[in-house]
Design an enzyme around this catalytic site. Structure first.
Site, PDB file in Angstrom:
ATOM      1  N   HIS A  32       0.836  -1.200   0.000  1.00 54.15           N
ATOM      2  CA  HIS A  32       0.000   0.000   0.000  1.00 54.15           C
ATOM      3  C   HIS A  32       0.879   1.262   0.000  1.00 54.15           C
ATOM      4  O   HIS A  32       0.595   2.234  -0.708  1.00 54.15           O
ATOM      5  CB  HIS A  32      -0.877   0.057   1.259  1.00 54.15           C
ATOM      6  N   GLN A  56     -17.792  -6.606  -0.818  1.00 45.22           N
ATOM      7  CA  GLN A  56     -16.904  -7.396  -1.665  1.00 45.22           C
ATOM      8  C   GLN A  56     -16.519  -8.748  -1.069  1.00 45.22           C
ATOM      9  O   GLN A  56     -15.707  -9.468  -1.630  1.00 45.22           O
ATOM     10  CB  GLN A  56     -15.658  -6.592  -2.047  1.00 45.22           C
ATOM     11  N   SER A 177       0.564  -8.853   1.002  1.00 45.09           N
ATOM     12  CA  SER A 177      -0.900  -8.847   1.090  1.00 45.09           C
ATOM     13  C   SER A 177      -1.290  -8.886   2.563  1.00 45.09           C
ATOM     14  O   SER A 177      -0.603  -9.523   3.379  1.00 45.09           O
ATOM     15  CB  SER A 177      -1.450 -10.090   0.391  1.00 45.09           C
TER      16      SER A 177
HETATM   17  P1  AMP Z   1      -6.398  -3.817  -0.342  1.00 47.91           P
HETATM   18  O1  AMP Z   1      -6.203  -3.125   0.942  1.00 47.91           O
HETATM   19  O2  AMP Z   1      -5.934  -5.254  -0.339  1.00 47.91           O
HETATM   20  O3  AMP Z   1      -7.782  -3.658  -0.904  1.00 47.91           O
HETATM   21  O4  AMP Z   1      -5.425  -3.110  -1.392  1.00 47.91           O
HETATM   22  C1  AMP Z   1      -5.518  -1.737  -1.642  1.00 47.91           C
HETATM   23  C2  AMP Z   1      -4.682  -1.375  -2.830  1.00 47.91           C
HETATM   24  O5  AMP Z   1      -3.327  -1.739  -2.600  1.00 47.91           O
HETATM   25  C3  AMP Z   1      -5.098  -2.119  -4.130  1.00 47.91           C
HETATM   26  O6  AMP Z   1      -4.979  -1.237  -5.221  1.00 47.91           O
HETATM   27  C4  AMP Z   1      -4.069  -3.221  -4.217  1.00 47.91           C
HETATM   28  O7  AMP Z   1      -3.848  -3.691  -5.530  1.00 47.91           O
HETATM   29  C5  AMP Z   1      -2.826  -2.517  -3.670  1.00 47.91           C
HETATM   30  N1  AMP Z   1      -1.864  -3.493  -3.190  1.00 47.91           N
HETATM   31  C6  AMP Z   1      -2.029  -4.369  -2.182  1.00 47.91           C
HETATM   32  N2  AMP Z   1      -0.932  -5.150  -2.062  1.00 47.91           N
HETATM   33  C7  AMP Z   1      -0.067  -4.746  -3.026  1.00 47.91           C
HETATM   34  C8  AMP Z   1       1.240  -5.151  -3.422  1.00 47.91           C
HETATM   35  N3  AMP Z   1       1.875  -6.140  -2.817  1.00 47.91           N
HETATM   36  N4  AMP Z   1       1.820  -4.489  -4.440  1.00 47.91           N
HETATM   37  C9  AMP Z   1       1.184  -3.492  -5.088  1.00 47.91           C
HETATM   38  N5  AMP Z   1      -0.042  -3.063  -4.764  1.00 47.91           N
HETATM   39  C10 AMP Z   1      -0.667  -3.680  -3.746  1.00 47.91           C
END
Ligand code: AMP
Length: 282
Positions: A32, A56, A177
Site C-alpha cells: 500500500h 466485496q 498482502s
Molecule cells: P487492499 O487493501 O488489499 O484492498 O489493497 C488496496 C490497494 O493496494 C489495491 O490497489 C491493491 O492492488 C494494492 N496493493 C495491495 N498489495 C499490493 C502489493 N503487494 N503491491 C502493489 N499493490 C498492492
C-alpha cells in the site's frame, strides 16, 4: 495529515488538489505504501481510504476476521507523509449506494468469487463520485481489479485517470498482502514459492510463444505440468491462467500483452499473484 470521518467534512480536500485516491481496506503494508510513495513522486496528494467493504466479501469469506489495525495504519500513513485519510462510517457510506455490475466478470477471480468485483466497483465508484479525484492509484497485484476500474472510468462521466503500480514483494518474492498475516512464518516462506514458479512459467511461456509447435497443446501442457507441481507443494490451485492482459481472454500466440495469473489456496488462505509480460519480438 487530515483524517476525515464524516462525509460533510469532505470539502476540505479541495485545498490539496490534485489528488490521487488510494482505496484500501487498511492493515497497511509496503504494498500500500508504495502507492502513496508513487503519488508523492508524481506531485499528487495521496488520499487513502480505509474501509473494510462488506460488499466485496462472499458469505463464506473472511469479512469479520479481516485484520483491522487502524492505529498502526495511521502511524504508517503519517510517517509516509500521506496528506489525507478518509475513514468513512460504514452505514453512511453504504446508504443508498448505487450498486454496479463489474465488467470482466467471467474471468479469473470472478469465477470463484461471484459478486466480489461488483462490491469493489460499487464502493470505489462511490468514493470517486464523492471525492472526484484527479487520479486514482491501484496496485497490479489485483490485476483484474485495476482493469475493471480502468474500463469503468472509460465508460463513465468521471474524469479521474487511473495510475497503476507494480507488485511490491517481500525479499523472498512473496507478493505482499494483508492476508499474508494469516500465515505462519514457515507458511509465508513456503508461499514465496508461488512467485518462484511463476517466474519459471513465464520463461517457459516465452519459449512456447516463440516456437512453431502447436500453441494450444503446449499451453495446456505447461498449465497442467505446473498445476501438478503446485499440488505437490500442497498449493490448491483455484486457477492458473495465461490470458490477454487487455481482455483477460485466453492467450493467443500473437497477443502483445500477456498475463500469467494464479490464485492458490494454501494453509486456509487465498493468495493471488501474477506476472505481466509483453510479447518478445520474433
Ligand atoms: P487492499 O487493501 O488489499 O484492498 O489493497 C488496496 C490497494 O493496494 C489495491 O490497489 C491493491 O492492488 C494494492 N496493493 C495491495 N498489495 C499490493 C502489493 N503487494 N503491491 C502493489 N499493490 C498492492
Amino acid at each position: 495529515m487530515e483524517i476525515i470521518e464524516n462525509l460533510s467534512d469532505l470539502d476540505l480536500i479541495n485545498k490539496y488538489r490534485p489528488l490521487a485516491l488510494i482505496p484500501t481496506m487498511g492493515n497497511l503494508h509496503e504494498g500500500h505504501l508504495g502507492l502513496i510513495k508513487y503519488a508523492l513522486k508524481l506531485n499528487l496528494s495521496p488520499m487513502v481510504t480505509i474501509f473494510v467493504n462488506p460488499l466485496q466479501f462472499g458469505p463464506a469469506e473472511d469479512f469479520s476476521k479481516y485484520p483491522r489495525t487502524i492505529e498502526e495504519d495511521l502511524r504508517l500513513l503519517k510517517k509516509e507523509k500521506c496528506k489525507l485519510v478518509f475513514i468513512p462510517d460504514g452505514k453512511k457510506i453504504l446508504e443508498n449506494i448505487k450498486e454496479l455490475k463489474a465488467p470482466f466478470s467471467n474471468f479469473l477471480c470472478s469465477k470463484s468469487r461471484p459478486g466480489h468485483f461488483d462490491g469493489v466497483l460499487t464502493i470505489v465508484n462511490r468514493f470517486l463520485e464523492l471525492i472526484k479525484p484527479e487520479y486514482c492509484i491501484f496496485g497490479q497485484k489485483d490485476f483484474q481489479q485495476q482493469l475493471i476500474i480502468k474500463e469503468h472510468l472509460k465508460n463513465s462521466e468521471l474524469s479521474t485517470k487511473l495510475i497503476t503500480n507494480p507488485i511490491i514483494r517481500d525479499k523472498n518474492g512473496l507478493a505482499l498482502s494483508s492476508r499474508n498475516n494469516y500465515l505462519s512464518k514457515r507458511d509465508k516462506l513456503k508461499a514465496a514459492k508461488i512467485y518462484f514458479y511463476l517466474k519459471e512459467i513465464s520463461a517457459e511461456l516465452i519459449k512456447v510463444i516463440l516456437n512453431k509447435n502447436d500453441f494450444k497443446k503446449e499451453l495446456d501442457f505447461l498449465k497442467s505440468s505446473y498445476r501438478e507441481i503446485f499440488l505437490k507443494e500442497n498449493f490448491k490451485v483455484d486457477y492458473l491462467e495465461f490470458v490477454n492482459a487487455k481482455t483477460l481472454e485466453d492467450l493467443k500466440k500473437k497477443d502483445s500483452e500477456i498475463l500469467i495469473a494464479v490464485a492458490i489456496n494454501y494453509a486456509g488462505v487465498r493468495l493471488i499473484d501474477n506476472i505481466f509480460l509483453t510479447r518478445p519480438i520474433s
